[in-house]
Design a protein around this motif. Structure first.
Motif, mmCIF file in Angstrom:
data_model
loop_
_atom_site.group_PDB
_atom_site.id
_atom_site.type_symbol
_atom_site.label_atom_id
_atom_site.label_comp_id
_atom_site.label_asym_id
_atom_site.label_seq_id
_atom_site.Cartn_x
_atom_site.Cartn_y
_atom_site.Cartn_z
ATOM 1 N N ASP A 231 0.953 -1.244 -0.081
ATOM 2 C CA ASP A 231 -0.195 -0.013 0.127
ATOM 3 C C ASP A 231 0.813 1.338 0.063
ATOM 4 O OD1 ASP A 231 1.068 -0.051 2.553
ATOM 5 O OD2 ASP A 231 -0.973 -0.069 3.473
ATOM 6 N N GLU A 385 -7.803 5.283 -4.784
ATOM 7 C CA GLU A 385 -8.146 5.363 -3.091
ATOM 8 C C GLU A 385 -9.542 5.537 -2.944
ATOM 9 O OE1 GLU A 385 -6.006 3.963 -0.985
ATOM 10 O OE2 GLU A 385 -4.342 4.069 -2.373
ATOM 11 N N LYS B 131 3.896 6.577 4.372
ATOM 12 C CA LYS B 131 3.548 7.184 3.079
ATOM 13 C C LYS B 131 2.349 6.290 2.578
ATOM 14 C CE LYS B 131 6.685 10.781 2.511
ATOM 15 N NZ LYS B 131 7.150 10.693 4.191
ATOM 16 N N THR B 132 1.387 5.707 2.847
ATOM 17 C CA THR B 132 0.594 4.754 2.173
ATOM 18 C C THR B 132 -0.824 5.288 1.785
ATOM 19 O OG1 THR B 132 -0.666 4.323 4.389
ATOM 20 C CG2 THR B 132 1.490 3.062 3.856
ATOM 21 N N GLY B 133 -1.435 4.608 0.927
ATOM 22 C CA GLY B 133 -2.858 4.945 0.539
ATOM 23 C C GLY B 133 -2.730 6.436 -0.378
ATOM 24 N N THR B 134 -3.497 7.199 0.206
ATOM 25 C CA THR B 134 -3.564 8.404 -0.397
ATOM 26 C C THR B 134 -2.164 9.205 -0.304
ATOM 27 O OG1 THR B 134 -4.433 9.519 1.577
ATOM 28 C CG2 THR B 134 -6.187 8.812 -0.312
ATOM 29 N N ARG B 136 0.598 8.110 -0.564
ATOM 30 C CA ARG B 136 1.816 7.383 -1.173
ATOM 31 C C ARG B 136 2.659 8.493 -2.157
ATOM 32 N NH1 ARG B 136 0.230 2.179 -3.623
ATOM 33 N NH2 ARG B 136 -2.182 2.413 -2.881
ATOM 34 N N ILE B 137 3.837 7.995 -2.483
ATOM 35 C CA ILE B 137 4.457 9.072 -3.258
ATOM 36 C C ILE B 137 4.214 8.692 -4.745
ATOM 37 C CG2 ILE B 137 6.602 8.881 -1.914
ATOM 38 C CD1 ILE B 137 7.851 7.217 -3.831
ATOM 39 N N LYS B 138 4.432 9.683 -5.657
ATOM 40 C CA LYS B 138 3.854 9.844 -6.930
ATOM 41 C C LYS B 138 4.658 8.797 -7.629
ATOM 42 C CE LYS B 138 0.658 12.410 -8.496
ATOM 43 N NZ LYS B 138 0.481 13.377 -9.844
#
Lengths: 602, 602
Positions: A231, A385, B131-134, B136-138
């Motif tokens: 994730d 998401e 840094k997960t889900g929304t 997370r890194i690009k």
């Protein structure tokens, strides 16, 4: 639950539908559909991937297949919903040999609800389910088994024998993402399979691309079967990270993956009903004799390099985009990139970032879809998401996507791109001011329809368009290379452009070409054109086919299959191809309904 | 929701609890607990892993920590349930610096509901979330970044610089499952970490074990963080398959894993407040200077080989079970296995399966837990397909498990083993008839308590007990090796036993020994005994500690930590160790409450 609730209406329709199929009564079944109707079937009813358009086609299909399929146990799955007068419902069902899942869109009519779109998909073959959850193997067989093999010994034995003392049932030519995920599904289904790959390691086909390459589709759209990305996976995974993932996946899934192996010649032996496939593996020639041969060499696998007068006289370096290494070695040079789609833009941007003097030559108009808008407007509802929060993971998303018949898909897409035009008007305006030729597809249906119809003609903008708009990437449009000289190119308008390097970002040829080369031109012609819908738009000549030509379904060459597409398609359609192969492996009767005719050769 | 519904009662209690803590009023907080009460805290309130037993201890802790922690936002999570007069509820909360999740068991009392057990755990530090889900890194930084590094280049740069031009904040000594999962959590938290491992590759510590080894715990109990096993993973994974998984996991998680690297000497420099760790990596000596040093060399890492008279005169082969290769090379030989726990049984069974003449020497009584009974009776409720169906995945299962205070855990365990005695009476009877000495732990609390208290004394039966019962594996019990001769062993009862091979399945020494060897005996003594609860049962001397000694929490040696345990513990407790390390990395104030005293050295 009253008959007027969406779930009540859906249940009632399913009951009538199941009853009509149960008799089976083809006319009564067709009568449950609206005049404007589509029944898309993925293997469950037709042992094919095809869409029946209109009541007549549906009645004909039920007449031919109803009794044999013996569909039953239609049951609503979850609650149905209603929006704009259309009831949306999921359901499960069984056939004589399989279990399935479906989706229906109902429109209220005076004589009761009628189906507008129906999707039926096969999920598993009865008696041949995957060994998951409670069905998983023990691993350690408890108790005592004199002389038992450890997992490692058994695996080593398989690797030494398969392809030598034992023949695989399936050989997949091409070990990219498509071959790997199909291999994983066949592994789970217990179908002996070998994957042949020219490169040394799984993932190399990604690693070998230009270094700045990242996926253009977001992570939610790109999961492989069985093992979702963690994730914290980046939204747009860099190519080498994807390469590592594919390598790991291949090992964990215990695939029989032959790297550094090239398929040389394939011949179908009518007498034995099996293929003779010559491969060269680390120098040695080996003949494999599979019953089924799958080509998974990529929708865009065959580099398309135009023959331009004088090319042989060019003193600089020239290569196809698929061979482009990245910008580092070209610093201080003048680079000309022929083409204006994804690769052309990525390559130009990376070159500019390294202060290379780069010019893009745009031959024809291009569709530009800014990545953020694309994610939000086109994919967000099914792959994001937010979608996950609203209960739509990628499994569900794939089915929703599949539930829209190709015939009317553009009508779902056009509004998306109308909105994109509004949202990104500023960028589009500045691009046109810079001379860039824009389009949104012949009917304004945008990127995904272009991808399905012709597999080309667009750039998902992740930044390069700004460089084109502001002139950082030099642009010459409505132009081609007329002649190549020792140190320059002469353009179709007569002007000359100094060049040390020419990159041909000119796309890819027909997958059909693989067949001509590896098997024979005759077999290539028997299979015919691959990909495209017959939409009668640019590069997708009619007649209308209703499905992608030859993809994931029986071709007119027995025991030859074609697999590929982006990560989403490879994931979703490998399920249906694997079930078709498993059924044949187990000797089930698989009468193919409505085998598509060949209307084009290339 | 009325006050009399379980959720209503839980919400009411949480409201009072939050209010009392909010003031903070230590006495009022303690008054919300039953006379028989336990508050187990994993880092959230105490920057420690400790359990307050009784209202007095709770009041004292709140007095010391209440104001600084500033707990708030207590909110019921999901619906509370009631069984046997106990209300079970989940909740979330916040502290000044973190977010947490908790669990409470309430007992109705005349003066309202009182807490019997309370669990508070830290889930994330505010401002330092993963840094997960929304979040997370690009991956692809859109737009243009002149001279940007590709993911591959950035990763290569990190591998070249970390440990050389840049120092890691944490070094984990030991790259088995424990070191790997802790490394993965620290990676996600952005704490520069290097993992040091003697073996060449991740997973080798499993691969190097005897070939028939499979996990003795079922798959649902064994998941690693972030990447669950695929749903077709065997119930008991073979060691080499686990080895491959760990290797893949290490690569995918992008851990800085130094294989073929041995930690030689460690010294804590009081002046600089950092460690000086000498490691030998592929022949070269490198000095690392981390702020934090974590020992993750395994609860059972230090081979325990008894010194037996005459051992040097033995003409055959002798080795510790950790060095046992498996049966193949011993066919036709006479093998004596000293010991009667897991390894001894597995090794004997594999030898017998290969027709090797094998004798097990049982020195003291052993607890036998048939795997199927163990799964069904002990683990099934929290770790099984059934548990998952009822909404308890391994994340939830870990928290439920953690919610039971060690002080009363045996009372939850005893009934399980009472049932096991009934169920497997036949096997137990036949084992005793064969002379095998059985026990169920000093207080009949069985396997898991033995594991926590002493980390030894049991065999999870996956088939070998049948071989012992029926005499296939020869058994000599209540015996030891008195003397080793050239071609035989003389037992403590004076009898002689011919032997070509002696396998010492004699367990493992104290983890403390690692510290003495690598750092110094003084530091080893400062840290003291590792593992065990102080239950005052065999091999676990009192006084009562309330938690596992020195595991996953601050030791008395600053900046030295110990991590380990089975896959379940490594997964769950690595979360709390990683949060303690992250907090220190970010310079947060981390006052440790109730630092445990050292009551035993080894």
């Amino acid at each position: 639950m009253t008959q007027t609730s969406p779930s009540g209406r859906a249940s009632a329709w399913l009951e009538h539908f199941g009853a009509a199929l149960g008799r089976p009564d083809a006319a009564a079944t067709a009568a449950l559909f609206d005049a404007d109707c589509y029944w898309r079937d993925l293997v469950a009813f037709t042992w094919n991937i095809c869409t029946q358009e209109g009541q007549g086609a549906i009645e004909k299909m039920v007449q031919a297949r109803g009794a044999d399929v013996a569909a039953s146990h239609f049951a609503l799955e979850g609650e149905a919903t209603e929006a704009d007068g259309v009831v949306d419902a999921w359901f499960t069902f069984e056939t004589r040999v399989a279990r399935g899942r479906g989706h229906v869109r109902l429109k209220g009519a005076d004589q009761g609800d009628k189906a507008w779109t129906l999707l039926t998909t096969m999920t598993e073959l009865k008696g041949f389910e995957e060994k998951t959850g409670t069905k998983r193997i023990k691993g350690a067989e408890h108790g005592v088994h004199p002389g038992r093999k450890s997992w490692l010994e058994a695996r080593a034995h398989e690797q030494q024998s398969l392809g030598f003392t034992e023949q695989p049932y399936v050989v997949i030519v091409g070990g990219g993402q498509g071959g790997i995920v199909l291999g994983a599904r066949l592994r789970r289904l217990g179908v002996p399979t070998i994957i042949i790959e020219k490169n040394a390691k799984p993932g190399d086909s990604w690693r070998n691309r230009y270094k700045s390459l990242c996926l253009h589709d977001p992570v939610w759209y790109d999961h492989l079967p069985y093992m979702p990305f963690p994730d914290d996976w980046p939204v747009f995974a860099p190519k080498d990270k994807i390469g590592d993932w594919l390598e790991m996946y291949t090992k964990i899934m215990e695939l029989n993956y032959w790297g550094s192996t090239e398929a040389k010649k394939a011949h179908f032996d009518e007498a034995t009903g099996q293929w003779e496939l010559q491969v060269e593996r680390e120098g040695k020639t080996i003949t494999l004799r599979p019953k089924q041969l799958v080509f998974a060499m990529g929708v865009s696998g065959y580099p398309n390099v135009p023959h331009i007068t004088g090319a042989e006289r060019f003193e600089g370096e020239q290569h196809h985009s698929s061979k482009h290494p990245g910008p580092d070695k070209y610093i201080g040079k003048k680079v000309v990139v022929l083409g204006s789609n994804n690769s052309a833009h990525d390559i130009c941007a990376a070159l500019w970032e390294h202060q290379v003097d780069v010019t893009m030559l745009q031959r024809s108009s291009t569709h530009i879809a800014p990545s953020d808008s694309l994610m939000e407007l086109a994919l967000g509802g099914l792959y994001s998401e937010e979608a996950i929060k609203s209960g739509i993971d990628h499994h569900k998303g794939d089915l929703v996507f599949a539930s829209v018949p190709y015939k009317i898909m553009h009508t779902f897409q056009i509004p998306v791109y109308e909105e994109m035009k509004r949202r990104d008007a500023d960028l589009y305006g500045r691009l046109e001011k810079a001379g860039f030729m824009l389009d949104f597809g012949d009917d304004g249906s945008g990127l995904f329809m272009k991808y399905l119809r012709r597999g080309s003609g667009y750039y998902i903008d992740v930044g390069a368009s700004e460089l084109v708009a502001n002139g950082s990437i030099k642009l010459r449009s409505g132009i081609n290379i007329a002649r190549i000289n020792a140190k320059s190119v002469t353009l179709s308008d007569g002007s000359e452009l100094a060049a040390d390097v020419i990159v041909y970002a000119t796309g890819y040829g027909s997958m059909n070409q693989f067949l001509a080369d590896l098997v024979s031109p005759a077999v290539a012609d028997r299979v015919g054109k691959v990909w495209g819908l017959g939409s009668n738009t640019t590069k997708d000549p009619g007649p209308w086919e209703g499905e992608l030509r030859n993809m994931w379904k029986p071709t007119n060459q027995p025991q030859l299959w074609i697999h590929g597409g982006n990560l989403h398609q490879s994931r979703h359609y490998s399920q249906f191809l694997s079930l078709q192969l498993k059924a044949r492996y187990e000797g089930l009767d698989t009468p193919v309904y409505a085998q598509a005719a060949v209307n084009h050769l290339k």
